[in-house]
Design an enzyme around this catalytic site. Structure first.
Site, PDB file in Angstrom:
ATOM      1  N   TYR A 133      38.132  32.488  39.749  1.00 58.35           N
ATOM      2  CA  TYR A 133      38.252  33.807  40.384  1.00 58.35           C
ATOM      3  C   TYR A 133      37.929  34.902  39.375  1.00 58.35           C
ATOM      4  CZ  TYR A 133      40.272  38.018  42.356  1.00 58.35           C
ATOM      5  OH  TYR A 133      40.441  39.307  42.802  1.00 58.35           O
ATOM      6  N   CYS A 134      37.007  35.796  39.739  1.00 50.71           N
ATOM      7  CA  CYS A 134      36.649  36.958  38.934  1.00 50.71           C
ATOM      8  C   CYS A 134      36.226  36.504  37.527  1.00 50.71           C
ATOM      9  CB  CYS A 134      37.807  37.945  38.906  1.00 50.71           C
ATOM     10  SG  CYS A 134      37.375  39.591  38.292  1.00 50.71           S
ATOM     11  N   PHE A 135      36.805  37.055  36.477  1.00 48.79           N
ATOM     12  CA  PHE A 135      36.405  36.653  35.127  1.00 48.79           C
ATOM     13  C   PHE A 135      36.802  35.206  34.837  1.00 48.79           C
ATOM     14  CE2 PHE A 135      36.176  36.698  30.500  1.00 48.79           C
ATOM     15  CZ  PHE A 135      35.018  37.430  30.288  1.00 48.79           C
ATOM     16  N   GLY A 137      36.067  32.921  36.780  1.00 53.38           N
ATOM     17  CA  GLY A 137      34.853  32.203  37.152  1.00 53.38           C
ATOM     18  C   GLY A 137      33.853  32.166  36.018  1.00 53.38           C
ATOM     19  N   MET A 158      34.504  32.830  42.987  1.00 48.68           N
ATOM     20  CA  MET A 158      34.838  33.906  43.919  1.00 48.68           C
ATOM     21  C   MET A 158      34.943  35.220  43.143  1.00 48.68           C
ATOM     22  SD  MET A 158      37.957  34.102  46.689  1.00 48.68           S
ATOM     23  CE  MET A 158      39.245  33.747  45.503  1.00 48.68           C
TER      24      MET A 158
END
Length: 251
Positions: A133-135, A137, A158
């Site tokens: 998720y976000c960073f 990822g 995501m």
């Protein structure tokens, strides 16, 4: 608007201004199964697991993980549990001065591989699905690329920036020399949460005005207000960015 609607709007405004009625965030039952420094690996309780392998969510470095478990009735984690998944969450915690020297290698060569091993052992499986998720990822991608031997069956991302050239609003500040990265690093060695928050605001400068307009239109709506308060709490609840990892990222 009818007098009853005006009364409900006034009640909603008073509730919002007073901070009353905000839902409890991050309330899905879980237990810690691994830790390293400030990082924690959580496993969410699910007695009806039907789908394998487990899902390990790698959260961002710069925000609170309860955004994925916002409140009852609005929780991505609860949705996955109800679908029959075994869900783990790698939360990096809140960095302090001791974490200022944490490099990207600290997370992708040590943290993620160790958490993956712990999740496999805890769940009794040989592989997991990683959801970055976000960073988180970004870290997941780097870790998977550097370590093809990791027990990852599937990798999903995501809200993850992959091509940073598409984030010119933020990256141009550094690339064009208008911002010296060292100017935003505090004496603690980390980047302050308000710097991170303002960086996200740059992506959508008018978003806050639009949100307040939307709030005014929905002050009468208790369901809307519940979600607005929960998301508002998370949006103002950023955490520091470890200085060493920040410098590597901007470079």
């Amino acid at each position: 608007m009818t007098p009853a609607s005006l009364a409900r709007r006034a009640r909603g405004a008073l509730r919002y201004a007073g901070g009353r009625g905000a839902p409890e965030v991050g309330s899905t039952p879980r237990e810690r199964v691994w830790s390293r420094d400030t990082a924690r690996l959580w496993r969410y309780r699910n007695d009806a697991v039907e789908i394998r392998p487990p899902v390990l969510i790698v959260h961002s470095l710069v925000s609170r993980s309860y955004v994925l478990d916002l409140y009852p009735g609005n929780s991505a984690i609860a949705f996955m549990l109800n679908a029959g998944l075994d869900v783990f969450l790698l939360d990096w915690g809140v960095p302090d001065e001791a974490d200022a020297g944490n490099t990207l290698e600290h997370y992708v060569d040590e943290g993620i591989p160790e958490a993956l091993a712990a999740a496999c052992e805890e769940a009794g499986t040989e592989e997991v699905t990683v959801l970055g998720y976000c960073f988180g990822g970004v870290l997941s991608l780097i870790s998977a690329a550097r370590h093809p031997e990791l027990p990852i069956r599937n990798l999903a991302l995501m809200a993850t920036p992959v091509d940073f050239s598409k984030m010119e609003t933020i990256t141009a500040l550094v690339r064009e020399g208008r911002l010296d990265r060292d100017d935003v690093v505090e004496p603690t060695g980390n980047v302050a949460p308000d710097v991170i928050e303002n960086g996200f605001r740059l992506l959508k400068p008018t978003a806050e005005v639009a949100q307040y307009a939307n709030l005014w239109e929905n002050l009468w709506n208790d369901e809307f207000m519940e979600g607005y308060q929960a998301m508002g709490q998370w949006a103002r609840d950023h955490i520091p960015f470890p200085g060493a990892a920040f410098r590597q990222t901007t470079e």
